[in-house]
Design a protein around this motif. Sequence first.
Motif, PDB file in Angstrom:
ATOM      1  N   GLU A 100       0.831  -1.209   0.000  1.00  0.00           N
ATOM      2  CA  GLU A 100       0.000   0.000   0.000  1.00  0.00           C
ATOM      3  C   GLU A 100       0.864   1.257   0.000  1.00  0.00           C
ATOM      4  OE1 GLU A 100      -3.938  -1.621   2.438  1.00  0.00           O
ATOM      5  OE2 GLU A 100      -2.152  -0.936   3.533  1.00  0.00           O
ATOM      6  N   ILE A 101       1.948   1.237   0.768  1.00  0.00           N
ATOM      7  CA  ILE A 101       2.869   2.377   0.797  1.00  0.00           C
ATOM      8  C   ILE A 101       3.485   2.580  -0.585  1.00  0.00           C
ATOM      9  CG2 ILE A 101       5.054   3.215   1.748  1.00  0.00           C
ATOM     10  CD1 ILE A 101       4.296   1.692   4.345  1.00  0.00           C
ATOM     11  N   TRP A 102       3.874   1.487  -1.211  1.00  0.00           N
ATOM     12  CA  TRP A 102       4.488   1.578  -2.535  1.00  0.00           C
ATOM     13  C   TRP A 102       3.504   2.153  -3.564  1.00  0.00           C
ATOM     14  CZ3 TRP A 102       9.356   1.484  -3.943  1.00  0.00           C
ATOM     15  CH2 TRP A 102       9.679   1.366  -5.299  1.00  0.00           C
ATOM     16  N   ARG A 103       2.254   1.763  -3.462  1.00  0.00           N
ATOM     17  CA  ARG A 103       1.243   2.304  -4.387  1.00  0.00           C
ATOM     18  C   ARG A 103       1.098   3.812  -4.209  1.00  0.00           C
ATOM     19  NH1 ARG A 103      -3.095  -2.541  -3.173  1.00  0.00           N
ATOM     20  NH2 ARG A 103      -2.300  -4.063  -4.695  1.00  0.00           N
ATOM     21  N   LEU A 104       1.109   4.270  -2.958  1.00  0.00           N
ATOM     22  CA  LEU A 104       1.050   5.716  -2.714  1.00  0.00           C
ATOM     23  C   LEU A 104       2.275   6.418  -3.294  1.00  0.00           C
ATOM     24  CD1 LEU A 104      -0.280   6.128   0.952  1.00  0.00           C
ATOM     25  CD2 LEU A 104      -1.343   6.986  -1.140  1.00  0.00           C
ATOM     26  N   PHE A 105       3.426   5.802  -3.092  1.00  0.00           N
ATOM     27  CA  PHE A 105       4.670   6.363  -3.625  1.00  0.00           C
ATOM     28  C   PHE A 105       4.617   6.464  -5.150  1.00  0.00           C
ATOM     29  CE2 PHE A 105       8.981   5.093  -5.246  1.00  0.00           C
ATOM     30  CZ  PHE A 105       9.581   6.338  -5.108  1.00  0.00           C
ATOM     31  N   CYS A 106       4.174   5.430  -5.810  1.00  0.00           N
ATOM     32  CA  CYS A 106       4.096   5.448  -7.277  1.00  0.00           C
ATOM     33  C   CYS A 106       3.113   6.503  -7.765  1.00  0.00           C
ATOM     34  CB  CYS A 106       3.704   4.067  -7.801  1.00  0.00           C
ATOM     35  SG  CYS A 106       5.010   2.830  -7.630  1.00  0.00           S
ATOM     36  N   ALA A 107       2.005   6.669  -7.054  1.00  0.00           N
ATOM     37  CA  ALA A 107       1.046   7.710  -7.426  1.00  0.00           C
ATOM     38  C   ALA A 107       1.645   9.100  -7.255  1.00  0.00           C
ATOM     39  CB  ALA A 107      -0.221   7.570  -6.592  1.00  0.00           C
ATOM     40  N   ALA A 108       2.552   9.231  -6.287  1.00  0.00           N
ATOM     41  CA  ALA A 108       3.183  10.526  -6.004  1.00  0.00           C
ATOM     42  C   ALA A 108       4.462  10.751  -6.813  1.00  0.00           C
ATOM     43  CB  ALA A 108       3.501  10.624  -4.515  1.00  0.00           C
ATOM     44  N   TRP A 109       4.866   9.789  -7.616  1.00  0.00           N
ATOM     45  CA  TRP A 109       6.139   9.870  -8.328  1.00  0.00           C
ATOM     46  C   TRP A 109       6.305  11.167  -9.135  1.00  0.00           C
ATOM     47  CZ3 TRP A 109      10.844   8.566  -8.020  1.00  0.00           C
ATOM     48  CH2 TRP A 109      11.699   8.542  -9.130  1.00  0.00           C
ATOM     49  N   PRO A 110       5.265  11.704  -9.792  1.00  0.00           N
ATOM     50  CA  PRO A 110       5.453  12.964 -10.525  1.00  0.00           C
ATOM     51  C   PRO A 110       5.927  14.127  -9.655  1.00  0.00           C
ATOM     52  CG  PRO A 110       3.420  11.893 -11.234  1.00  0.00           C
ATOM     53  CD  PRO A 110       3.924  11.135 -10.047  1.00  0.00           C
ATOM     54  N   LEU A 163       7.635   4.840 -12.996  1.00  0.00           N
ATOM     55  CA  LEU A 163       6.626   4.495 -12.004  1.00  0.00           C
ATOM     56  C   LEU A 163       5.337   5.267 -12.257  1.00  0.00           C
ATOM     57  CD1 LEU A 163       8.703   4.545  -8.698  1.00  0.00           C
ATOM     58  CD2 LEU A 163       8.298   2.624 -10.239  1.00  0.00           C
ATOM     59  N   ASP A 164       4.225   4.601 -12.043  1.00  0.00           N
ATOM     60  CA  ASP A 164       2.915   5.243 -12.057  1.00  0.00           C
ATOM     61  C   ASP A 164       1.940   4.275 -11.389  1.00  0.00           C
ATOM     62  OD1 ASP A 164       1.912   3.363 -14.024  1.00  0.00           O
ATOM     63  OD2 ASP A 164       2.836   4.591 -15.588  1.00  0.00           O
ATOM     64  N   PRO A 165       0.706   4.679 -11.123  1.00  0.00           N
ATOM     65  CA  PRO A 165      -0.234   3.787 -10.428  1.00  0.00           C
ATOM     66  C   PRO A 165      -0.462   2.460 -11.144  1.00  0.00           C
ATOM     67  CG  PRO A 165      -1.047   6.039 -10.375  1.00  0.00           C
ATOM     68  CD  PRO A 165       0.148   6.048 -11.273  1.00  0.00           C
ATOM     69  N   GLU A 166      -0.411   2.476 -12.472  1.00  0.00           N
ATOM     70  CA  GLU A 166      -0.660   1.249 -13.224  1.00  0.00           C
ATOM     71  C   GLU A 166       0.484   0.249 -13.104  1.00  0.00           C
ATOM     72  OE1 GLU A 166      -1.354   4.346 -14.479  1.00  0.00           O
ATOM     73  OE2 GLU A 166      -3.480   3.996 -14.006  1.00  0.00           O
ATOM     74  N   THR A 167       1.700   0.749 -12.932  1.00  0.00           N
ATOM     75  CA  THR A 167       2.862  -0.152 -12.839  1.00  0.00           C
ATOM     76  C   THR A 167       3.293  -0.407 -11.403  1.00  0.00           C
ATOM     77  OG1 THR A 167       4.457   1.675 -13.032  1.00  0.00           O
ATOM     78  CG2 THR A 167       3.693   0.656 -15.089  1.00  0.00           C
ATOM     79  N   ALA A 168       2.539   0.104 -10.429  1.00  0.00           N
ATOM     80  CA  ALA A 168       2.961   0.016  -9.025  1.00  0.00           C
ATOM     81  C   ALA A 168       3.179  -1.423  -8.574  1.00  0.00           C
ATOM     82  CB  ALA A 168       1.940   0.713  -8.132  1.00  0.00           C
ATOM     83  N   ASP A 169       2.196  -2.288  -8.809  1.00  0.00           N
ATOM     84  CA  ASP A 169       2.330  -3.669  -8.342  1.00  0.00           C
ATOM     85  C   ASP A 169       3.433  -4.409  -9.090  1.00  0.00           C
ATOM     86  OD1 ASP A 169       0.408  -3.469  -6.392  1.00  0.00           O
ATOM     87  OD2 ASP A 169      -1.216  -4.236  -7.643  1.00  0.00           O
TER      88      ASP A 169
END
Length: 465
Positions: free
Chosen positions: A90-100, A125-131
Amino acid sequence: MNVSIAAHPDRLLPADPGTRSIARSLLERVQDLPIISPHGHVDAAIIEQNTPFPDPATLLVSPDHYVTRLIHASGIGLEYLQPPTASPREIWRLFCAAWPLFEGTASGYWLRTQFDSVFGLRKELDPETADASFDAISAKLAEPGFRPRELFKDFNIEVLATTDDPLDGLEAHARLAADPSFHGRVLPTFRPDAYINIAHPAWNTSVERLIAQAADGETGYRGYITALENRRRYFIDHGAVSADHGVRTPATLKLEQSDAEALFDRARAGKADDRDRDAFEAHMMYQMARMSMEDGLVMTVHPGSFRNHHHPTFETFGADTGHDIPFAINYTEAIRPVLQDFGTAEDFHLVLFTLDETVFSRELAPLAGFYPSVYLGAPWWFLDAPDAMLRFRSAVTETAGFSRSSGFIDDTRAFCSIPARHDASRRIEASFLARLVAEHRVTEERAHELIVDVVDSSPRRVFKL
């Protein structure tokens, strides 16, 4: 974008084609030199025990206040970036969403370089590639060869200094030094902040332990000084070359013995005020310089950070969670008591860092350009970024030249970021020197000598390696 720009061979080099060509040649001269890291915060036990790295979020996001502070600024609470509130995925998904958010930042550059060169991650990184990216990095971390000792060799690290409490037994350092299968050097660094800053919540307890364990039976202020001297010698016996001081300001003060004893006693009794705090820390910085002059430990000074600026965050999450903020400092007057007595002393090395870049050309370069003891600490913390490093080099070189520099300081807890940080520094040095060559201010032959000195010889010389 499907291919990381971190793979571009000309990253951070000048945009002008002619100058870039010179910079490429200079970078090639030093690109494969070993890494000398004389100041950092990696735990020696991780290397000694060859501890496997944790999951991607626990390794790269949660402990990195460069990362969490910027995500927090966007409105995401720190609790969502720390276990156990959130799972690593879950933390990683937030990080990927915040990557920009990290575009243009030093953190974004280092992370992107790590993803490409250390983890083999080619897609952005982006939300689609997070997992998928979480799984790819996790697979890499699980490989038998992806352990601290193997990476120490792969990263071409020759010397790595840690930062250690004065009462640390340094067992991990001793075991590494005695291990014939380990060919690098992991050196302890004496860091007495918690024993010098009387405002530290644990100061009284720490001092009591220090005196009990290392004062040779002495008590009071005399026992305190004796204990610090004894522990410094213990560190030297275990390979230490420097003592580091993360102080509020660079103030130094030489007190009479009786005044120092009275101030120490007030602090121990809990009766010291803010003025006493500042005076005691300044006096102890003078004492640390006196000890360095006598025992040979290089003295490094890291001032200018308002620690724990946001009390609610500190109370909930503790220190080093992203809310330390730089403030303006004065070096010329503050450091003068030390330089009056030790500035020309043989073999005393004093490395001065700053978070206030206004002092680069006004104070630090002139100090290093006169006093044999003073060296310019590399841009640190908020300033260890490409443009800030170029500003530093431009600000200090015309007064102090290249020889008065400490060499690059990565100052990191993130072991996997070490090669990315040193690579960035080497590219910046190549870019700066290439401009001097292109402007016919330095010959290309001399520039090749200078970049080797800045990257390799300077840290060896300054830190007595």
